[in-house]
Design a protein around this motif. Structure first.
Motif, PDB file in Angstrom:
ATOM      1  N   ASN A  30     -21.069 -77.886  38.648  1.00  0.00           N
ATOM      2  CA  ASN A  30     -22.179 -77.648  37.884  1.00  0.00           C
ATOM      3  C   ASN A  30     -23.203 -78.718  37.125  1.00  0.00           C
ATOM      4  OD1 ASN A  30     -21.131 -75.427  36.088  1.00  0.00           O
ATOM      5  ND2 ASN A  30     -18.770 -76.037  35.977  1.00  0.00           N
ATOM      6  N   ALA A  31     -22.708 -80.101  37.539  1.00  0.00           N
ATOM      7  CA  ALA A  31     -24.040 -80.942  37.052  1.00  0.00           C
ATOM      8  C   ALA A  31     -24.975 -81.879  37.948  1.00  0.00           C
ATOM      9  CB  ALA A  31     -23.422 -81.847  36.087  1.00  0.00           C
ATOM     10  N   GLY A  32     -23.521 -81.332  39.369  1.00  0.00           N
ATOM     11  CA  GLY A  32     -24.128 -82.123  40.927  1.00  0.00           C
ATOM     12  C   GLY A  32     -23.980 -83.955  39.986  1.00  0.00           C
ATOM     13  N   PHE A  33     -24.530 -84.186  41.009  1.00  0.00           N
ATOM     14  CA  PHE A  33     -24.094 -86.173  40.793  1.00  0.00           C
ATOM     15  C   PHE A  33     -25.489 -86.193  40.424  1.00  0.00           C
ATOM     16  CE2 PHE A  33     -22.038 -85.769  45.178  1.00  0.00           C
ATOM     17  CZ  PHE A  33     -20.789 -86.535  44.778  1.00  0.00           C
ATOM     18  N   VAL A  34     -25.278 -86.415  39.144  1.00  0.00           N
ATOM     19  CA  VAL A  34     -26.279 -86.195  37.640  1.00  0.00           C
ATOM     20  C   VAL A  34     -26.324 -88.451  37.586  1.00  0.00           C
ATOM     21  CG1 VAL A  34     -26.893 -84.496  37.171  1.00  0.00           C
ATOM     22  CG2 VAL A  34     -25.426 -86.191  36.499  1.00  0.00           C
ATOM     23  N   ASP A  35     -26.828 -88.747  36.753  1.00  0.00           N
ATOM     24  CA  ASP A  35     -27.258 -90.481  36.833  1.00  0.00           C
ATOM     25  C   ASP A  35     -25.206 -90.446  35.728  1.00  0.00           C
ATOM     26  OD1 ASP A  35     -28.951 -91.723  38.161  1.00  0.00           O
ATOM     27  OD2 ASP A  35     -30.202 -91.286  36.789  1.00  0.00           O
ATOM     28  N   ASP A  36     -25.008 -89.596  34.779  1.00  0.00           N
ATOM     29  CA  ASP A  36     -23.782 -89.993  34.173  1.00  0.00           C
ATOM     30  C   ASP A  36     -23.234 -88.731  34.364  1.00  0.00           C
ATOM     31  OD1 ASP A  36     -25.029 -87.501  33.082  1.00  0.00           O
ATOM     32  OD2 ASP A  36     -25.252 -88.285  31.066  1.00  0.00           O
ATOM     33  N   PHE A  37     -22.781 -88.550  36.124  1.00  0.00           N
ATOM     34  CA  PHE A  37     -21.355 -88.455  36.170  1.00  0.00           C
ATOM     35  C   PHE A  37     -20.542 -88.648  35.753  1.00  0.00           C
ATOM     36  CE2 PHE A  37     -18.088 -87.473  39.477  1.00  0.00           C
ATOM     37  CZ  PHE A  37     -18.328 -85.562  39.572  1.00  0.00           C
ATOM     38  N   LEU A  38     -19.681 -89.683  35.717  1.00  0.00           N
ATOM     39  CA  LEU A  38     -18.451 -90.143  35.546  1.00  0.00           C
ATOM     40  C   LEU A  38     -18.098 -90.128  33.931  1.00  0.00           C
ATOM     41  CD1 LEU A  38     -18.458 -93.676  37.445  1.00  0.00           C
ATOM     42  CD2 LEU A  38     -17.411 -91.877  38.244  1.00  0.00           C
ATOM     43  N   SER A  39     -19.663 -90.258  33.009  1.00  0.00           N
ATOM     44  CA  SER A  39     -18.831 -90.008  31.758  1.00  0.00           C
ATOM     45  C   SER A  39     -19.023 -88.607  31.095  1.00  0.00           C
ATOM     46  CB  SER A  39     -20.181 -90.808  30.988  1.00  0.00           C
ATOM     47  OG  SER A  39     -21.025 -90.396  29.955  1.00  0.00           O
ATOM     48  N   TRP A  45     -12.396 -84.294  31.676  1.00  0.00           N
ATOM     49  CA  TRP A  45     -11.098 -84.367  32.000  1.00  0.00           C
ATOM     50  C   TRP A  45      -9.838 -85.256  30.850  1.00  0.00           C
ATOM     51  CZ3 TRP A  45      -8.678 -89.539  32.933  1.00  0.00           C
ATOM     52  CH2 TRP A  45      -7.467 -89.994  33.323  1.00  0.00           C
ATOM     53  N   LEU A  46     -10.384 -85.746  30.048  1.00  0.00           N
ATOM     54  CA  LEU A  46      -9.671 -86.084  28.627  1.00  0.00           C
ATOM     55  C   LEU A  46      -8.967 -85.001  28.130  1.00  0.00           C
ATOM     56  CD1 LEU A  46     -10.293 -89.509  27.324  1.00  0.00           C
ATOM     57  CD2 LEU A  46      -8.621 -89.632  29.194  1.00  0.00           C
ATOM     58  N   PRO A  47      -9.728 -84.044  27.812  1.00  0.00           N
ATOM     59  CA  PRO A  47      -9.199 -82.815  27.193  1.00  0.00           C
ATOM     60  C   PRO A  47      -8.492 -81.629  28.214  1.00  0.00           C
ATOM     61  CG  PRO A  47     -11.719 -83.041  26.937  1.00  0.00           C
ATOM     62  CD  PRO A  47     -11.415 -84.054  27.187  1.00  0.00           C
TER      63      PRO A  47
END
Length: 79
Positions: A30-39, A45-47
Motif C-alpha cells: 500500500n505505501a511502498g518503500f517510503v521514508d517512514d515505512f518502519l513507523s 502491526w501493533l493493533p
C-alpha cells in the motif's frame, strides 16, 4: 516458565510473527518503500497483533480438532 503455559506462549509468538509478516506485506503493497515505512509498519502491526493474539488462542483448538479429523492417527506398534 511452567509447561502449562506452552499453548499461550505458542499463540503469543505465532500471532506476533504472523501479524508482523502480514502487516509488513500489506504496508509495503500500500505505501511502498517510503521514508517512514518502519513507523507505518509498526503502526499497522501493533493493533493487528492485539487482535491476532486472542483470535489465535480461540481458533487454534478448533484448527487442531479439524486437523485431527482430516488425518489418520498413527497405527499402534506391536512390541
Amino acid at each position: 516458565m511452567p509447561a502449562r503455559f506452552a499453548p499461550v506462549l505458542f499463540g503469543f509468538i505465532l500471532s506476533a510473527l504472523m501479524s508482523l509478516l502480514v502487516s509488513g506485506i500489506a504496508t509495503l503493497r500500500n505505501a511502498g518503500f517510503v521514508d517512514d515505512f518502519l513507523s507505518i509498519w509498526v503502526g499497522a502491526w501493533l493493533p493487528s497483533w492485539l487482535i491476532a493474539f486472542p483470535v489465535v488462542l480461540v481458533v487454534a483448538p478448533i484448527a487442531r480438532r479439524l486437523v485431527g479429523l482430516l488425518v489418520k492417527a498413527p497405527a499402534a506398534r506391536a512390541n
